[in-house]
Design a protein around this motif. Structure first.
Motif, PDB file in Angstrom:
ATOM      1  N   PHE A 184     -29.464 -42.557  29.491  1.00 25.36           N
ATOM      2  CA  PHE A 184     -28.933 -41.459  28.673  1.00 25.36           C
ATOM      3  C   PHE A 184     -29.530 -41.496  27.265  1.00 25.36           C
ATOM      4  CE2 PHE A 184     -25.862 -39.898  25.556  1.00 25.36           C
ATOM      5  CZ  PHE A 184     -25.647 -38.607  26.022  1.00 25.36           C
ATOM      6  N   SER A 188     -31.838 -38.248  26.412  1.00 27.06           N
ATOM      7  CA  SER A 188     -31.286 -37.294  25.433  1.00 27.06           C
ATOM      8  C   SER A 188     -32.207 -37.121  24.237  1.00 27.06           C
ATOM      9  CB  SER A 188     -29.905 -37.767  24.973  1.00 27.06           C
ATOM     10  OG  SER A 188     -29.996 -39.051  24.376  1.00 27.06           O
ATOM     11  N   TRP A 201     -32.553 -32.464  36.147  1.00 23.11           N
ATOM     12  CA  TRP A 201     -31.852 -33.146  35.065  1.00 23.11           C
ATOM     13  C   TRP A 201     -30.389 -32.712  35.003  1.00 23.11           C
ATOM     14  CZ3 TRP A 201     -32.927 -37.499  33.101  1.00 23.11           C
ATOM     15  CH2 TRP A 201     -34.226 -37.902  32.797  1.00 23.11           C
ATOM     16  N   SER A 205     -27.328 -35.258  35.421  1.00 21.78           N
ATOM     17  CA  SER A 205     -26.316 -35.334  34.357  1.00 21.78           C
ATOM     18  C   SER A 205     -24.911 -35.207  34.929  1.00 21.78           C
ATOM     19  CB  SER A 205     -26.568 -34.233  33.322  1.00 21.78           C
ATOM     20  OG  SER A 205     -27.810 -34.412  32.666  1.00 21.78           O
ATOM     21  N   TRP A 210     -22.530 -37.115  32.496  1.00 23.33           N
ATOM     22  CA  TRP A 210     -22.978 -36.860  31.125  1.00 23.33           C
ATOM     23  C   TRP A 210     -22.480 -35.487  30.664  1.00 23.33           C
ATOM     24  CZ3 TRP A 210     -28.878 -38.303  31.757  1.00 23.33           C
ATOM     25  CH2 TRP A 210     -28.976 -39.686  32.010  1.00 23.33           C
ATOM     26  N   VAL A 215     -29.047 -33.425  27.857  1.00 17.04           N
ATOM     27  CA  VAL A 215     -30.476 -33.652  28.035  1.00 17.04           C
ATOM     28  C   VAL A 215     -31.210 -32.357  27.704  1.00 17.04           C
ATOM     29  CG1 VAL A 215     -32.314 -34.241  29.657  1.00 17.04           C
ATOM     30  CG2 VAL A 215     -30.097 -35.410  29.794  1.00 17.04           C
TER      31      VAL A 215
END
Length: 297
Positions: A184, A188, A201, A205, A210, A215
């Motif tokens: 992460f 990011s 992505w 995520s 996340w 991202v």
């Protein structure tokens, strides 16, 4: 008593009719009259006790049992073609023309191709790479390798690689005790996006929990090969097909966080035209080699 095997000539006629969905085009290919083709199909249906085709005002279509029987007969004829060519050979060996993406050609096909040459040294292979799958006319190629969901009109598609992608990062990345957290922090700040695979992505995520939009792509490229080279140079992290990443991982050019894999419905498929002339023995051999080489865990 078991139903006796139908005469091979009837099965050959059925396969051609099913492939073309036309008695007339099958007759042209087989050097028969349309009436003779119709007689073969009628005799085969009578022998089996089932209708294999539905006769329509314009043309024909396979019945339910005809659709089930077609791949069985086609596979049998393919095996017979390959075995006959292998045992008895021939004076004229046809080249096999293969179309695939730049990434698959460089990262998967090229490293493996010497094994095909060792098995079949007399078969010439022509490889045409293209970023988008319609750069060449379909009539110019024997085998197509495409990345997608397996649904392409006019082709029969067989899955070739795993439907999974992994994050690749610069070499010697230390993922520590919490690989997801380390990834992460990297992604990011410097993620790489591949055109057409924008959702990878996003999918990862969500899988890792996340925050949405965490991202943000810093670089956008149009091939996985470029994405891998950027990761290898330390530029950022990319989501790449696990099979395309294998060579870079084996050579230590990139690293991947352990245990993090995104499974999805996209993978590489080997395609043959669903209609038209039957593939040559050389094409069938190359297709079978592809499947033996790349299909598996």
């Amino acid at each position: 008593m078991a139903t006796p095997l139908p005469p091979l000539v009837w099965l050959r006629t059925f396969e051609a009719c099913a492939r073309h969905l036309s008695f007339a085009r099958a007759a042209d290919e087989l050097g028969l009259t349309p009436a003779a083709v119709g007689q073969h199909i009628k005799a085969l249906e009578s022998h089996l006790g089932f209708m294999l085709f539905e006769r329509l005002p314009r043309g024909v279509r396979l019945s339910t049992i005809g659709r089930a029987y077609f791949p069985i007969v086609a596979t049998m004829l393919d095996d017979l073609t390959i075995a006959t060519a292998g045992l008895f050979g021939g004076q004229n060996v046809a080249a096999v023309t293969v179309r695939c993406s730049v990434s698959f050609a460089t990262l998967c096909l090229a490293p493996a191709l010497p094994r095909f040459t060792a098995l079949h040294p007399a078969i010439p292979v022509k490889i045409y790479s293209s970023i988008w799958s319609d750069d060449l006319e379909d009539s110019q190629i024997d085998i197509d390798v495409r990345f997608g969901n397996g649904r392409w009109e006019g082709f029969t598609a067989t899955a070739l690689t795993r439907a999974a992608s992994i994050p690749v990062c610069p070499p010697r990345t230390d993922f520590g005790a919490d690989p997801a957290r380390a990834l992460f922090d990297l992604a990011s700040g410097s993620s790489i996006q591949i055109v057409g695979l924008d959702n990878l992505w996003v999918g990862l995520s969500r899988q890792l929990g996340w925050p949405d939009g965490a991202v943000v792509s810093r670089f956008t490229v149009d091939t996985s090969a470029i994405a891998l080279e950027l990761a290898a140079s330390g530029t950022g992290c990319a989501m790449v097909s696990a099979d395309l990443a294998r060579l870079h991982l084996q050579r230590g050019l990139v690293s991947a966080p352990p245990g993090i894999v995104l499974h999805h419905d996209l993978t590489h498929y080997v395609l043959l035209p669903a209609r038209g002339t039957r593939p040559s023995p050389e094409t069938l051999r190359f297709r079978d080699w592809l499947l033996e080489t790349f299909t598996g865990p």
